[in-house]
Design a protein around this motif. Structure first.
Motif, PDB file in Angstrom:
ATOM      1  N   UNK A 138       0.691  -1.022   0.084  1.00  0.00           N
ATOM      2  CA  UNK A 138       0.072  -0.049  -0.178  1.00  0.00           C
ATOM      3  C   UNK A 138       1.019   1.104  -0.035  1.00  0.00           C
ATOM      4  N   UNK A 139       0.750   2.299  -0.864  1.00  0.00           N
ATOM      5  CA  UNK A 139       1.633   3.320  -0.826  1.00  0.00           C
ATOM      6  C   UNK A 139       0.772   4.201  -0.221  1.00  0.00           C
ATOM      7  N   UNK A 151       5.193   7.683  -5.684  1.00  0.00           N
ATOM      8  CA  UNK A 151       4.366   6.700  -5.890  1.00  0.00           C
ATOM      9  C   UNK A 151       4.391   6.022  -7.391  1.00  0.00           C
ATOM     10  N   UNK A 152       4.234   6.661  -8.391  1.00  0.00           N
ATOM     11  CA  UNK A 152       4.284   6.209  -9.651  1.00  0.00           C
ATOM     12  C   UNK A 152       5.551   5.610  -9.852  1.00  0.00           C
ATOM     13  N   UNK A 163       3.983  -7.567  -8.042  1.00  0.00           N
ATOM     14  CA  UNK A 163       3.291  -7.356  -6.536  1.00  0.00           C
ATOM     15  C   UNK A 163       2.152  -6.552  -6.624  1.00  0.00           C
ATOM     16  N   UNK A 164       0.987  -7.058  -5.915  1.00  0.00           N
ATOM     17  CA  UNK A 164      -0.241  -6.011  -6.023  1.00  0.00           C
ATOM     18  C   UNK A 164       0.027  -4.845  -5.214  1.00  0.00           C
ATOM     19  N   UNK A 165      -0.476  -3.818  -6.041  1.00  0.00           N
ATOM     20  CA  UNK A 165      -0.118  -2.491  -5.402  1.00  0.00           C
ATOM     21  C   UNK A 165      -1.351  -1.584  -5.202  1.00  0.00           C
ATOM     22  N   UNK A 166      -1.483  -1.002  -4.341  1.00  0.00           N
ATOM     23  CA  UNK A 166      -2.572  -0.013  -4.147  1.00  0.00           C
ATOM     24  C   UNK A 166      -2.136   1.293  -3.402  1.00  0.00           C
ATOM     25  N   UNK A 167      -3.180   2.364  -3.546  1.00  0.00           N
ATOM     26  CA  UNK A 167      -2.911   3.455  -2.850  1.00  0.00           C
ATOM     27  C   UNK A 167      -3.860   4.210  -1.858  1.00  0.00           C
ATOM     28  N   UNK A 189      -9.609   6.520   4.119  1.00  0.00           N
ATOM     29  CA  UNK A 189      -8.511   6.258   3.157  1.00  0.00           C
ATOM     30  C   UNK A 189      -7.865   4.685   3.014  1.00  0.00           C
ATOM     31  N   UNK A 190      -7.638   4.144   4.129  1.00  0.00           N
ATOM     32  CA  UNK A 190      -7.201   2.783   4.299  1.00  0.00           C
ATOM     33  C   UNK A 190      -8.005   1.702   3.391  1.00  0.00           C
ATOM     34  N   UNK A 191      -9.224   1.993   3.976  1.00  0.00           N
ATOM     35  CA  UNK A 191     -10.268   1.037   3.353  1.00  0.00           C
ATOM     36  C   UNK A 191     -10.894   1.345   2.161  1.00  0.00           C
ATOM     37  N   UNK A 192     -10.770   2.340   1.668  1.00  0.00           N
ATOM     38  CA  UNK A 192     -11.084   2.601   0.211  1.00  0.00           C
ATOM     39  C   UNK A 192     -10.080   2.769  -0.745  1.00  0.00           C
ATOM     40  N   UNK A 193      -8.641   2.123  -0.508  1.00  0.00           N
ATOM     41  CA  UNK A 193      -7.593   2.403  -1.341  1.00  0.00           C
ATOM     42  C   UNK A 193      -7.888   1.729  -2.842  1.00  0.00           C
ATOM     43  N   UNK A 194      -7.246   2.259  -3.730  1.00  0.00           N
ATOM     44  CA  UNK A 194      -7.291   1.790  -4.958  1.00  0.00           C
ATOM     45  C   UNK A 194      -6.183   1.124  -5.570  1.00  0.00           C
ATOM     46  N   UNK A 195      -6.234   0.402  -6.623  1.00  0.00           N
ATOM     47  CA  UNK A 195      -5.058  -0.033  -7.301  1.00  0.00           C
ATOM     48  C   UNK A 195      -4.154   1.039  -7.785  1.00  0.00           C
ATOM     49  N   UNK A 196      -2.704   0.943  -7.815  1.00  0.00           N
ATOM     50  CA  UNK A 196      -1.969   1.752  -8.193  1.00  0.00           C
ATOM     51  C   UNK A 196      -1.428   1.655  -9.539  1.00  0.00           C
TER      52      UNK A 196
END
Length: 196
Positions: A138-139, A151-152, A163-167, A189-196
């Motif tokens: 998680x970024x 992050x990018x 590796x599965x990555x989210x922000x 923000x942690x619960x609603x994170x999205x793929x990076x």
């Protein structure tokens, strides 16, 4: 006012975050008028922290143990939350919404500030991922231009490793620093994170 020693101490306190000269004077006065109950315990605590607290070799957190209590906890999920500074890690821990581990970069990429990938703890992050036991990264970087650039950069590296990555998602305002956000905003923000 009270001699060079007092002026020096007031100056040291006034340079701490959130304190100015007026607050520093009040703190010093309180410490000196209550030496036994305030000053002596503070001196002891500062000496203890100075002697015992170090950066965790695994994640970069501050603790008297190495690895830190978070890294040593076998009940933590197999996720790594990447943050800019230790203060961000502490802010996320206060939410009690995240049960994985962390990785403190020690800054963000900045062309203006002269910080490149070698100036951050990116190599140690990638080394942690080589074992293949991490399910997600998680970024959780600041919503600033430098934070987005970092992050990018990391997302590209992590995608290359598979590796599965989210922000972090909604609730983190553009230009906002993680360590000053309230626990509710960070939890959302942690619960609603999205793929990076």
């Amino acid at each position: 006012m009270g001699g060079p020693e007092l002026d020096h101490l007031i100056g040291l306190f006034s340079h701490l975050p959130g304190l100015g000269p007026r607050s520093a004077r009040r703190i010093v006065l309180k410490l000196l008028t209550e030496r036994e109950t305030r000053l002596a315990p503070l001196i002891g605590a500062l000496q203890s922290v100075s002697a015992l607290v170090r950066s965790c070799a695994v994640c970069g957190n501050l603790d008297s143990r190495d690895p830190c209590a978070i890294c040593a906890d076998p009940t933590r999920e197999r996720r790594i939350c990447v943050v800019e500074q230790v203060s961000d890690l502490w802010a996320l821990e206060r939410t009690h919404s995240y049960r994985g581990s962390y990785h403190v970069l020690g800054g963000v990429l900045s062309a203006i500030g002269g910080r490149g990938p070698d100036d951050l703890r990116i190599k140690s992050l990638l080394a942690r991922l080589e074992a293949g036991t991490v399910e997600e990264v998680i970024l959780a970087l600041p919503a600033t231009v430098d934070g987005a650039t970092t992050a990018h950069f990391l997302a590209e590296k992590l995608h290359a490793l598979g590796v599965r990555t989210s922000r972090l998602a909604q609730g983190v305002p553009m230009g906002g620093a993680i360590d000053v956000l309230d626990e509710g905003t960070l939890s959302t923000a942690l619960r609603a994170r999205s793929p990076a």
